[in-house]
Write a protein that holds these residues in place. Sequence first.
Motif, short mmCIF file in Angstrom:
data_model
loop_
_atom_site.label_atom_id
_atom_site.label_comp_id
_atom_site.label_asym_id
_atom_site.label_seq_id
_atom_site.Cartn_x
_atom_site.Cartn_y
_atom_site.Cartn_z
N ASP A 99 64.15 134.95 23.28
CA ASP A 99 64.25 134.88 22.07
C ASP A 99 65.28 136.00 21.60
O ASP A 99 65.02 137.26 21.45
CB ASP A 99 63.06 135.24 21.16
CG ASP A 99 63.22 134.97 19.71
OD1 ASP A 99 64.58 135.21 19.29
OD2 ASP A 99 62.13 134.85 18.80
N ASP A 100 66.61 135.55 21.42
CA ASP A 100 67.50 136.48 21.34
C ASP A 100 67.74 137.24 19.75
O ASP A 100 68.28 138.08 19.73
CB ASP A 100 68.99 135.51 21.25
CG ASP A 100 70.26 136.56 21.51
OD1 ASP A 100 70.20 137.57 22.40
OD2 ASP A 100 71.11 136.49 20.76
N THR A 138 64.35 139.79 21.05
CA THR A 138 64.05 140.61 22.14
C THR A 138 65.04 141.47 22.17
O THR A 138 66.23 141.40 21.98
CB THR A 138 64.23 139.72 23.43
OG1 THR A 138 63.36 138.73 23.32
CG2 THR A 138 63.81 140.55 24.65
N GLN A 198 67.62 144.67 24.69
CA GLN A 198 68.01 144.57 25.52
C GLN A 198 67.04 145.20 26.98
O GLN A 198 67.14 144.83 27.79
CB GLN A 198 69.24 145.44 25.74
CG GLN A 198 70.15 145.31 27.06
CD GLN A 198 70.47 143.92 27.30
OE1 GLN A 198 70.69 143.11 26.67
NE2 GLN A 198 70.68 143.56 28.58
N VAL A 214 64.92 142.61 27.75
CA VAL A 214 65.59 141.57 28.78
C VAL A 214 65.73 142.23 30.21
O VAL A 214 65.45 141.28 31.29
CB VAL A 214 67.03 141.24 28.06
CG1 VAL A 214 67.72 140.72 29.19
CG2 VAL A 214 66.69 140.68 26.93
N ARG A 221 69.64 133.16 26.47
CA ARG A 221 69.30 133.58 25.30
C ARG A 221 69.16 132.49 24.21
O ARG A 221 70.25 131.87 23.64
CB ARG A 221 70.41 134.55 24.83
CG ARG A 221 70.68 135.67 25.88
CD ARG A 221 71.66 136.76 25.21
NE ARG A 221 71.79 137.76 26.05
CZ ARG A 221 71.24 139.04 26.17
NH1 ARG A 221 70.25 139.12 25.04
NH2 ARG A 221 71.22 139.92 27.02
N ASN A 222 68.17 132.21 23.87
CA ASN A 222 67.74 130.98 22.64
C ASN A 222 67.82 131.69 21.25
O ASN A 222 67.73 132.94 21.15
CB ASN A 222 66.08 130.53 23.22
CG ASN A 222 66.06 129.23 22.50
OD1 ASN A 222 67.11 128.68 21.91
ND2 ASN A 222 64.76 128.95 22.18
N ILE A 238 70.27 131.46 19.13
CA ILE A 238 71.52 132.19 18.70
C ILE A 238 72.00 131.62 17.34
O ILE A 238 72.78 132.43 16.72
CB ILE A 238 72.59 131.96 19.61
CG1 ILE A 238 72.91 130.46 19.85
CG2 ILE A 238 72.21 132.60 21.03
CD1 ILE A 238 74.24 130.05 20.64
N SER A 256 70.40 134.79 15.70
CA SER A 256 70.93 135.91 16.10
C SER A 256 72.64 136.20 15.77
O SER A 256 73.06 137.02 15.71
CB SER A 256 70.78 136.38 17.57
OG SER A 256 71.45 135.45 18.23
N ARG A 283 74.75 135.26 17.91
CA ARG A 283 75.39 135.60 19.09
C ARG A 283 76.39 134.41 19.57
O ARG A 283 75.97 133.41 19.38
CB ARG A 283 74.55 135.92 20.36
CG ARG A 283 75.17 136.69 21.66
CD ARG A 283 74.13 136.71 22.69
NE ARG A 283 73.33 137.64 22.49
CZ ARG A 283 73.45 138.82 22.81
NH1 ARG A 283 74.47 139.31 23.37
NH2 ARG A 283 72.41 139.72 22.73
N GLU A 326 74.51 133.63 32.68
CA GLU A 326 74.00 134.05 31.27
C GLU A 326 74.56 132.92 30.39
O GLU A 326 75.57 132.46 30.46
CB GLU A 326 74.37 135.15 30.67
CG GLU A 326 73.70 135.58 29.35
CD GLU A 326 74.06 136.90 28.91
OE1 GLU A 326 74.44 137.05 27.51
OE2 GLU A 326 73.96 137.79 29.66
N CYS A 358 74.10 131.21 26.47
CA CYS A 358 73.65 131.24 24.94
C CYS A 358 73.37 129.91 24.38
O CYS A 358 74.38 129.38 24.09
CB CYS A 358 74.55 132.20 24.21
SG CYS A 358 74.85 133.80 24.97
#
Length: 462
Positions: A321-322, A325, A327, A330, A346-347, A349, A352, A354, A362, A364
């Motif tokens: 959960d971006d 969560t 770093q 992670v 990274r879900n 976003i 977040s 991002r 990786e 996003c």
Amino acid sequence: MPSSTTTPENTRATERPGLNSRETIVAVATPRGQGGIGIVRVSGRGVDLIANRVLSVNPETGQAKYCSFLDSNSETIDRGIALLFQAPNSYTGENVLEFQGHGSPILLDLIVRRCMELGARPAEPGEFSKRAFLNGRMDLAQAEAIADLINSTTESAARSALRSMKGELSRKVEELVEQLTELRILIEASIDFPEEEIDYLSELGVSQKLEALTDRFDDVQSCLQQGRILRDGVKIVLTGLPNAGKSSLLNVLAEQDRAIVSDLPGTTRDTLEQIIDLDGMPMEIVDTAGVRDTQDEIEAEGVRRAKRVQEDADMVLLVVDDDATDQPEVERLMSSHDRLPVLLVRNKIDLSGRGQTEDLMEACISAKTGQGIKDLKEKIKSAVGYAGEQEGTFMARQRHIDALLQARMFLDAGMEQLRLNQAGEMLAEDLSLCHRALAEITGTITSDELLGMIFSSFCIGK
């Protein structure tokens, strides 16, 4: 003095049995159960006798005949189409008779029993295709492609299996064998003149020819790897903390509401599998319980299953959960997976804020809005080595890859002998072993044990 090293001619398989050396076999060639049409297939020396006793008309080779199928009292079992093929122009290379009648299991069994009364025996799994291979109607790679075509789960896989069945894979291997044979002939000739061996090998450009051969090996290996992925697909496990959006991601990738989604953590308590078609690649996605310490016995068992299912996976999608969560968390989750390749997802976003990343391991995304899903799919394909369906892609098995790698190992060993010791005889021996390993792919050289394992996986009647 002639060399004792094995020559290309010596690598041929032992002589195969003749066309009429085996018993007559019979089997239902269509799936069990009721249907509009059912087929019984017979192959072997007793086909003519069975045709004369069971059919109400005299069949003509290669022509469909509508007739009655008769029992021992000349009573009609069924009426349908009879097809007769004479050796060697048949699927098995033997005399073959097909009864195409109604798809009633009772009727089909009566026809099979009548054929057995006349001397046929039940066929073993894959025995028709095995006979086709032994009688030279196809090579081993083509025979395997028949089973792969039947079991294809995507359109791309079916097309690739068809190309293998038509001989695409075999042609690639034969091109390698031809190039290798030319080299072996040159090297064998040099061994007869040991005092000139070093200069002779150098003048013929053997080192350059070996380098060209290794490049061809690399090309074929890449093709085989793509074919193996098309056949076997990949297994990907979704893991991470509870409520990170794993189930939502599964639903997005599957394009259906496959998993229950809830804001409550711990909703997923067991593994949930879904096979999807990712640009032609069969991909099994396994949703698992969120990994955390819990006193709930059912949820704890789900966590244990989540860890076990990773043992035979090809890759892990670690979903976080971006928006929540940090770093260090992670990094802790990433470090807990040290055996499999891990793609960090990274879900959320959309919450977040991002942006996208160029990092191949990786992605996003927002499972809610669909943002970044296309990029995730591309990174999954890249991580497992799938380049997408291409013109000329054919189906392949792990067995083919293993045989090619073994052949390449012998080739590399021979090149090393030439480089360090200018040892033509050792190079010739290693190239002989390389030749034998390649021959196992198409079945020019093979063992009865290997044939048993391959054809036993076929369905009855094929």
